[in-house]
Structure formats: C-alpha cells, structure tokens
Design a protein around this motif. Structure first.
Motif, PDB file in Angstrom:
ATOM      1  N   LEU A 200       3.163  -7.525  -7.316  1.00  0.00           N
ATOM      2  CA  LEU A 200       2.496  -8.261  -6.243  1.00  0.00           C
ATOM      3  C   LEU A 200       3.083  -7.877  -4.886  1.00  0.00           C
ATOM      4  O   LEU A 200       2.345  -7.727  -3.901  1.00  0.00           O
ATOM      5  CB  LEU A 200       2.660  -9.762  -6.477  1.00  0.00           C
ATOM      6  N   ALA A 201       4.401  -7.707  -4.832  1.00  0.00           N
ATOM      7  CA  ALA A 201       5.072  -7.400  -3.568  1.00  0.00           C
ATOM      8  C   ALA A 201       4.571  -6.084  -2.980  1.00  0.00           C
ATOM      9  O   ALA A 201       4.225  -6.005  -1.789  1.00  0.00           O
ATOM     10  CB  ALA A 201       6.583  -7.352  -3.780  1.00  0.00           C
ATOM     11  N   TYR A 202       4.507  -5.053  -3.801  1.00  0.00           N
ATOM     12  CA  TYR A 202       4.049  -3.762  -3.277  1.00  0.00           C
ATOM     13  C   TYR A 202       2.574  -3.804  -2.894  1.00  0.00           C
ATOM     14  O   TYR A 202       2.153  -3.171  -1.918  1.00  0.00           O
ATOM     15  CB  TYR A 202       4.309  -2.658  -4.300  1.00  0.00           C
ATOM     16  N   LYS A 203       1.797  -4.583  -3.623  1.00  0.00           N
ATOM     17  CA  LYS A 203       0.375  -4.735  -3.269  1.00  0.00           C
ATOM     18  C   LYS A 203       0.234  -5.387  -1.898  1.00  0.00           C
ATOM     19  O   LYS A 203      -0.524  -4.909  -1.035  1.00  0.00           O
ATOM     20  CB  LYS A 203      -0.335  -5.573  -4.336  1.00  0.00           C
ATOM     21  N   GLN A 204       0.966  -6.470  -1.674  1.00  0.00           N
ATOM     22  CA  GLN A 204       0.895  -7.168  -0.384  1.00  0.00           C
ATOM     23  C   GLN A 204       1.494  -6.327   0.738  1.00  0.00           C
ATOM     24  O   GLN A 204       1.001  -6.357   1.871  1.00  0.00           O
ATOM     25  CB  GLN A 204       1.602  -8.518  -0.496  1.00  0.00           C
ATOM     26  N   ALA A 205       2.540  -5.569   0.436  1.00  0.00           N
ATOM     27  CA  ALA A 205       3.162  -4.718   1.452  1.00  0.00           C
ATOM     28  C   ALA A 205       2.202  -3.614   1.896  1.00  0.00           C
ATOM     29  O   ALA A 205       2.104  -3.301   3.095  1.00  0.00           O
ATOM     30  CB  ALA A 205       4.458  -4.122   0.901  1.00  0.00           C
ATOM     31  N   LYS A 206       1.490  -3.018   0.938  1.00  0.00           N
ATOM     32  CA  LYS A 206       0.514  -1.979   1.292  1.00  0.00           C
ATOM     33  C   LYS A 206      -0.601  -2.552   2.155  1.00  0.00           C
ATOM     34  O   LYS A 206      -1.063  -1.901   3.108  1.00  0.00           O
ATOM     35  CB  LYS A 206      -0.056  -1.364   0.008  1.00  0.00           C
ATOM     36  N   GLU A 207      -1.035  -3.771   1.837  1.00  0.00           N
ATOM     37  CA  GLU A 207      -2.074  -4.416   2.643  1.00  0.00           C
ATOM     38  C   GLU A 207      -1.565  -4.686   4.060  1.00  0.00           C
ATOM     39  O   GLU A 207      -2.307  -4.515   5.042  1.00  0.00           O
ATOM     40  CB  GLU A 207      -2.504  -5.723   1.978  1.00  0.00           C
ATOM     41  N   ALA A 208      -0.315  -5.095   4.177  1.00  0.00           N
ATOM     42  CA  ALA A 208       0.267  -5.353   5.499  1.00  0.00           C
ATOM     43  C   ALA A 208       0.346  -4.064   6.312  1.00  0.00           C
ATOM     44  O   ALA A 208       0.040  -4.049   7.518  1.00  0.00           O
ATOM     45  CB  ALA A 208       1.656  -5.974   5.333  1.00  0.00           C
ATOM     46  N   ASP A 209       0.759  -2.970   5.660  1.00  0.00           N
ATOM     47  CA  ASP A 209       0.835  -1.684   6.359  1.00  0.00           C
ATOM     48  C   ASP A 209      -0.543  -1.205   6.790  1.00  0.00           C
ATOM     49  O   ASP A 209      -0.705  -0.637   7.886  1.00  0.00           O
ATOM     50  CB  ASP A 209       1.486  -0.629   5.455  1.00  0.00           C
ATOM     51  N   GLN A 210      -1.562  -1.428   5.951  1.00  0.00           N
ATOM     52  CA  GLN A 210      -2.920  -1.009   6.288  1.00  0.00           C
ATOM     53  C   GLN A 210      -3.422  -1.745   7.530  1.00  0.00           C
ATOM     54  O   GLN A 210      -4.028  -1.135   8.422  1.00  0.00           O
ATOM     55  CB  GLN A 210      -3.848  -1.271   5.100  1.00  0.00           C
ATOM     56  N   LEU A 211      -3.160  -3.041   7.601  1.00  0.00           N
ATOM     57  CA  LEU A 211      -3.576  -3.818   8.771  1.00  0.00           C
ATOM     58  C   LEU A 211      -2.873  -3.322  10.031  1.00  0.00           C
ATOM     59  O   LEU A 211      -3.494  -3.210  11.105  1.00  0.00           O
ATOM     60  CB  LEU A 211      -3.282  -5.306   8.554  1.00  0.00           C
ATOM     61  N   LEU A 212      -1.577  -3.022   9.912  1.00  0.00           N
ATOM     62  CA  LEU A 212      -0.845  -2.505  11.070  1.00  0.00           C
ATOM     63  C   LEU A 212      -1.407  -1.162  11.514  1.00  0.00           C
ATOM     64  O   LEU A 212      -1.515  -0.877  12.717  1.00  0.00           O
ATOM     65  CB  LEU A 212       0.642  -2.376  10.729  1.00  0.00           C
ATOM     66  N   ALA A 213      -1.781  -0.333  10.534  1.00  0.00           N
ATOM     67  CA  ALA A 213      -2.359   0.973  10.860  1.00  0.00           C
ATOM     68  C   ALA A 213      -3.689   0.816  11.590  1.00  0.00           C
ATOM     69  O   ALA A 213      -4.070   1.679  12.400  1.00  0.00           O
ATOM     70  CB  ALA A 213      -2.550   1.787   9.581  1.00  0.00           C
ATOM     71  N   GLU A 214      -4.377  -0.290  11.325  1.00  0.00           N
ATOM     72  CA  GLU A 214      -5.648  -0.567  12.000  1.00  0.00           C
ATOM     73  C   GLU A 214      -5.459  -1.307  13.318  1.00  0.00           C
ATOM     74  O   GLU A 214      -6.427  -1.686  13.968  1.00  0.00           O
ATOM     75  CB  GLU A 214      -6.534  -1.406  11.073  1.00  0.00           C
ATOM     76  N   GLY A 215      -4.197  -1.526  13.686  1.00  0.00           N
ATOM     77  CA  GLY A 215      -3.909  -2.208  14.943  1.00  0.00           C
ATOM     78  C   GLY A 215      -4.002  -3.713  14.867  1.00  0.00           C
ATOM     79  O   GLY A 215      -4.101  -4.387  15.892  1.00  0.00           O
ATOM     80  N   LYS A 216      -3.978  -4.248  13.646  1.00  0.00           N
ATOM     81  CA  LYS A 216      -4.082  -5.695  13.461  1.00  0.00           C
ATOM     82  C   LYS A 216      -2.721  -6.265  13.084  1.00  0.00           C
ATOM     83  O   LYS A 216      -2.169  -5.922  12.036  1.00  0.00           O
ATOM     84  CB  LYS A 216      -5.106  -6.023  12.368  1.00  0.00           C
ATOM     85  N   TYR A 217      -2.187  -7.114  13.946  1.00  0.00           N
ATOM     86  CA  TYR A 217      -0.894  -7.764  13.697  1.00  0.00           C
ATOM     87  C   TYR A 217      -1.145  -9.262  13.593  1.00  0.00           C
ATOM     88  O   TYR A 217      -1.715  -9.875  14.503  1.00  0.00           O
ATOM     89  CB  TYR A 217       0.080  -7.465  14.828  1.00  0.00           C
ATOM     90  N   LEU A 218      -0.760  -9.844  12.483  1.00  0.00           N
ATOM     91  CA  LEU A 218      -1.094 -11.239  12.230  1.00  0.00           C
ATOM     92  C   LEU A 218      -0.140 -12.202  12.934  1.00  0.00           C
ATOM     93  O   LEU A 218      -0.483 -12.794  13.948  1.00  0.00           O
ATOM     94  CB  LEU A 218      -1.113 -11.497  10.712  1.00  0.00           C
ATOM     95  N   ARG A 219       1.050 -12.354  12.386  1.00  0.00           N
ATOM     96  CA  ARG A 219       2.018 -13.314  12.911  1.00  0.00           C
ATOM     97  C   ARG A 219       3.406 -12.723  12.724  1.00  0.00           C
ATOM     98  O   ARG A 219       3.553 -11.644  12.134  1.00  0.00           O
ATOM     99  CB  ARG A 219       1.905 -14.647  12.169  1.00  0.00           C
TER     100      ARG A 219
END
Length: 597
Positions: A200-219
């Motif tokens: 689960l950790a690596y799945k969520q980490a990859k999703e977080a990196d993808q959002l950052l690559a798209e210029g989306k920073y959550l919190r």
C-alpha cells in the motif's frame, strides 16, 4: 468389573462430598456468614407475604442472593424488596437486556451503533479575552538541501521533507523506502510495529509523485510516510487491537483519520503496536520498549506510536491536530482514554498533542469509552516551526502549577507571555472513581460478546481488562449515571477555575490525567531534558531518562497550547535529540528482555 467398582466408589465419594457441601450451604444460608457478602435463600413466609401463587416453587427459583445486593451497595433493602427486585429482573429486565444485546452487542469493539448520550467538551461561556486567531500558517523552509545520509533524512521535519519533495530533491517513493528500511531494522528491537503496509505504501507514494509531477501539491503531508495505531482500521490489513482474540481480524472499514491522511496525500507505511485492547504496552507479540532506555517499556496503549516516533528532530502540527513525528516514521497517530498518549510520549521523550475531546473523528477506531476517547496528535519530536498558529503569546496569561518545569516558565516569560502562579481549584475528589466507572462500563458495553464468550481468558495481561470488566458487571445504571453527574460537577468547577489562557504542569500526574480526560481539555506534552538512568550498565551509557512537562489549554483552544509549545521549542533543542537504540555505549548491549517496571 474392577473398573466399574472403582467408578462406583468414586461416584459415591462425589455424592457424599456434594451432600456435605449442600449441608454447609444450608448452614451458611440460615446462620449467615460473618464476611462482607452473605448469600441466603428466601423463606416460604416471605413468598407468602408477596402473594405468590406457588410460594414454595417461586422460592426455589428466586432465592434472595444478598451478596448481589451488597455488591451494588443496596443491602439496605428488605428481603421482601430484594425478592420483588429479583422477580422483576427475571420477568422484565432480562428480556429487555437480551433484546438490546441481540440488536447492538453482537460485534465487539464499539465500531457500530454509538451511544446517543454524547459527551460535549465545549464550554458554553464567554470567549477568552484576547481570543487568538485559530488559523495555522504552513511556512515553506528556505535553503533546504538534501542530507547526504538516509538517517539524516529520517530525522528531518515534515516541513523539511515536504520542501525536498516539492523541489524534486527526493521522491515520495525514495522517502518511503528509507522509512520502510528503518521499520524493518528497528521495529523488531523495539517490538513496536505490528504490520508493515509495504504494498500500500509504494502504491500511495507513486500516486503522490505522479501528482507532484503534474504540478499538484495537496497539503504539507503530501508524500510523507506515516504510521497508525493498531486500533485504527485500514482495509486489507489486520486491525488486531493488540489482542490474541483479534490477531487475525481484518476490517473492511476506512477509519476517519486514515481517510483524512489519505486525502492529504500521506503515505501509510505501518500499523504500530497498541497494548492489548488499548491497555498499556503488552500485546500478543511482546512488550514495546522505550528507545531511550530499551530495558524500559514504553507504557500506555499508544506504545508503538511513541516508540517509533521517538528519535526525531521536529515537526509541524496540522490544523486537524492529528499528527506526530518519528525516526521510524515521520509522524504517527495515537489515541487516549486515560493517559495513553501522555504517558508513552513522556516515557519516550516525544512531543504529543492530546487534542480537545471530539476535535478529531473516531469513526473506524476501536472504542474503550465513547465519552472519553481522544484521537489526535500522538507523538511528535517537536511542535517547532518557523511559524505557528497566529497566536500572539505576549497577550496570553499563562499559569504555572507547583509541579511545572520552571525552565519552560522562564523561557515563555522571556518570549513575552505573562506568567503567573496558578492553582486549578475543584472540590470533587472522586475523579479516579468517576473515570474508572465511565471507562469500565462503556468498555464492557463494547466487549460484552467478548466477555460472554470467555475470550477474556486469552487476554495477554489477566490483571487488567478481565478483572476490570468483571467488576463492571456489578455497577448499576443508577450509579453509572450518578458518576456522570459528579463528572458534570467537576467540569463546572474546572471551567470556573480556569481563569488563565493556559497553564503549565506535570503531564503524567495521575490526577491531572484523570481530570483532563474527564473534562476533555487538550494538553501538549513537551520534552524538557534528560536525567541519568538508575542501575546503568556502564558509566558511559547513552541511555537516559526523558523529562517532560504539559501545556494545558481550555477545550477548543489547542492552538494556544501549540503556540506556547512552539515558542518554547524555538529556543531549546530537547526535542531534537536522537535516542541511542543501537549506539548505547561500550559494554552496553541490547538486552534480550526488558526489565519489569
């Protein structure tokens, strides 16, 4: 034949023994036993006075068990009234009890059907003078460079890690890998990790990196690894509650705290040990240790959260008031019913916030007592940041009790806070009894099936819940309600006495722990130094005893306590120290088993 004869002889012996026991029972029933609890049977005369159709038959089924009434402190009742009560309980109470049990008590843990009698910690009084703005800023550290070693990365603050992520100096996948390695290395030593959620950790980490690559920073938690106390439900992973009875339990529930963290982009790397059924630090896999002195136990049911988060530098506390920080995980969530945050945080030398009761959602979390359970910031190494809540501490009047750490008092005074001697006045002196009644009765309601199935015989520490929950069976509804009335009186007295914006005092004094949980007030546990341990194995050991104090605020004023903690930690470094773990000193090795405390 010989065996049959032997069997017959044994049968005769058992019959004789049974006959003797019956004679003894009849003697005790008629003459009375000189002890505290006397059980005696009703007489035919009493049954006749009640106008029963078949007095003899009724008497057989309804003996007056005086010991039960004594347990309920109701021995003032006449035998006639006792018999009436017993008949009413049999004909009226028991059917209702069994019907309700069938409706709501078929599942353990308090995950469903919460009580409609909800405790509200809010004080409906005039606003505190100079009411501070509750808004929290999230500052961006400047000039952050990626440390050369993974260990130094592990001891950076959440804000610093977040800045590394935003500036592409590290990925969430890399960061997750660093903490997974630390969990695997130190978790078994500290006995603080129940399950590592690597997939689960690596799945969520990859999703977080993808959002950052798209210029989306959550919190500020975007891409940051974290750990959850083992009573917090996460689908597809065991939620064992630390107990042998539930060690294979998987709940298809997303706890509120987990949902919020996930929506903020946080990465779950582990579920951290809780004491069995959220009691102390003993669980079915061992007993969690204190990283500062691994011959000690961590105490408190948030044992794993405290142990894993003790080894870090600092953190930034969120508005949701639900995070901590660590060396095995950057932050962790815990909970408290009676000291389960404050005690392990103090033992392990980490900063922790027990928030205002109800400030953080508890859905999907095993419940001990619905009117006491806190979930929130459990265990961080510091609340320090360049900015904190928009609270001008120079406008605050802060009291200090006799047991307050005077270094904290002097530092806050130097920062401009108005520090005054203070005493919290109240006359209710049965606070521990009120807490015990409340916690034990509500816990038993949530684990009624567990006890009735005799699963309490498998409990890891027989001196704790099994005894307490058996005792709770003898607490009447009237006396439980009287305890809540006394609790209301205590709340009123504390509210009227709380004439300051916050106060400083011992975080682990049992009276303050009981009071804080009953009233629902927030407290920040702050590390203030270290002492030498007793019975040190060598003169140059690096093991130490941590020293802490508490910063208390009125309900819904967590931001005030946090601001004061940040002000203190902005000029001190106790929260930045790293425990030794595997660097204890010459001739000072890791023991095979901790010492009992």
């Amino acid at each position: 034949m010989a065996s049959e004869k032997g069997l017959l002889t044994r049968s005769v012996r058992w019959l004789l023994l049974l006959h003797i026991l019956v004679l003894l029972f009849n003697y005790v029933s008629s003459s009375g036993y000189p002890g505290d609890f006397t059980c005696s049977s009703s007489t035919d005369m009493e049954s006749e006075k009640l106008g029963l159709e078949n007095p003899l038959e009724e008497a057989k089924h309804l003996p007056v068990c005086e010991c039960g009434f004594k347990m309920l402190d109701s021995s003032f009742l006449s035998k006639k009234k006792m018999l009436e009560i017993q008949k009413g309980a049999n004909d009226f109470n028991r059917p209702i009890i069994r019907s309700n049990r069938k409706l709501v008590a078929t599942t353990d843990g308090g995950l469903h059907n919460p009580s409609c009698l909800v405790f509200n910690s809010a004080w409906k009084v005039q606003q505190i003078e100079n009411e501070p703005n509750k808004k929290i800023n999230y500052p961006s550290p400047v000039g952050i460079q990626r440390p050369k070693s993974d260990e130094d990365i592990a001891f950076q603050s959440i804000l610093e890690l977040g800045q590394l992520l935003k500036e592409n100096l590290i990925t969430s996948v890399e960061l997750t890998g660093i903490f997974l390695k630390r969990l695997k290395r130190y978790g078994p030593v500290l006995e603080s990790v129940n399950v590592i959620t690597e997939e689960l950790a690596y799945k969520q980490a990859k999703e977080a990196d993808q959002l950052l690559a798209e210029g989306k920073y959550l919190r500020p938690l975007h891409g940051i690894p974290n750990g959850l106390k083992e009573i917090i439900a996460v689908p597809n992973y065991t939620t064992t509650w630390g107990s042998t009875s539930f060690k294979d339990q998987v709940l298809d529930i997303e706890a509120w705290a987990y949902k919020r963290l996930k929506s903020a982009g946080a990465v779950l790397v582990a579920k951290l040990v809780t004491g069995s059924l959220a009691y102390a630090d003993i669980w079915f896999g061992g007993r969690t240790r204190n990283p500062w002195n691994i011959e000690e136990y961590s105490t408190g049911s948030s044992a794993g959260s405290a142990s894993c988060t003790s080894a870090v530098r600092r953190t930034y506390c969120l508005r949701e008031r639900e995070t901590g920080i660590a060396g095995l995980v950057p932050f962790a969530i815990g909970s408290e019913t009676a000291g389960s945050i404050t005690f392990p945080a103090s033992r392990c030398g980490v900063t922790a916030l027990r928030p205002t009761f109800g400030a953080v959602g508890r859905t999907g979390i095993m419940s001990i007592a619905e009117s006491l359970k806190f979930c929130g910031l459990c265990n961080c190494s510091g609340c320090h940041s360049r900015e904190g809540p928009r609270v001008d501490i120079t406008k605050l009047t802060v009291g200090y009790l006799e047991d307050a750490d005077m270094e904290v008092v002097h530092v806050l005074q130097s920062k401009g806070a108005n520090m005054v001697p203070f005493n919290l006045s109240y006359t209710v002196d049965s606070f521990q009894g009120i807490l015990n009644f409340t916690m034990d009765v509500e816990m038993l309601a949530h684990f009624d099936k567990w006890q009735r199935s005799n699963l309490d015989d498998e409990f890891e520490d027989q001196d704790k819940w099994p005894i307490r929950l058996c005792r709770a069976r003898a607490i009447s509804a009237v006396d439980y309600f009287q305890a809540q009335r006394a609790r209301g009186m205590l709340i009123q007295q504390v509210r009227e006495s709380f004439k300051v914006d916050a106060f400083i005092g011992n975080a682990t004094d049992w009276e303050k722990v009981c009071l804080g949980n009953l009233v629902g007030i927030p407290v920040v546990v702050v590390p203030t130094g270290f002492k030498k341990i007793s019975d040190a194995p060598s003169n140059d050991t690096r093991r130490r005893k941590t020293v802490t104090t508490g910063i208390y605020a009125p309900p819904d004023h967590d931001h005030v306590a946090l601001a004061l903690a940040m002000a203190y930690q902005s000029v001190t470094d106790h929260h930045k120290q790293r425990p030794p773990i595997d660097d204890l000193g010459p001739n000072d090795s890791i023991p095979d088993s901790p010492k009992s405390l």
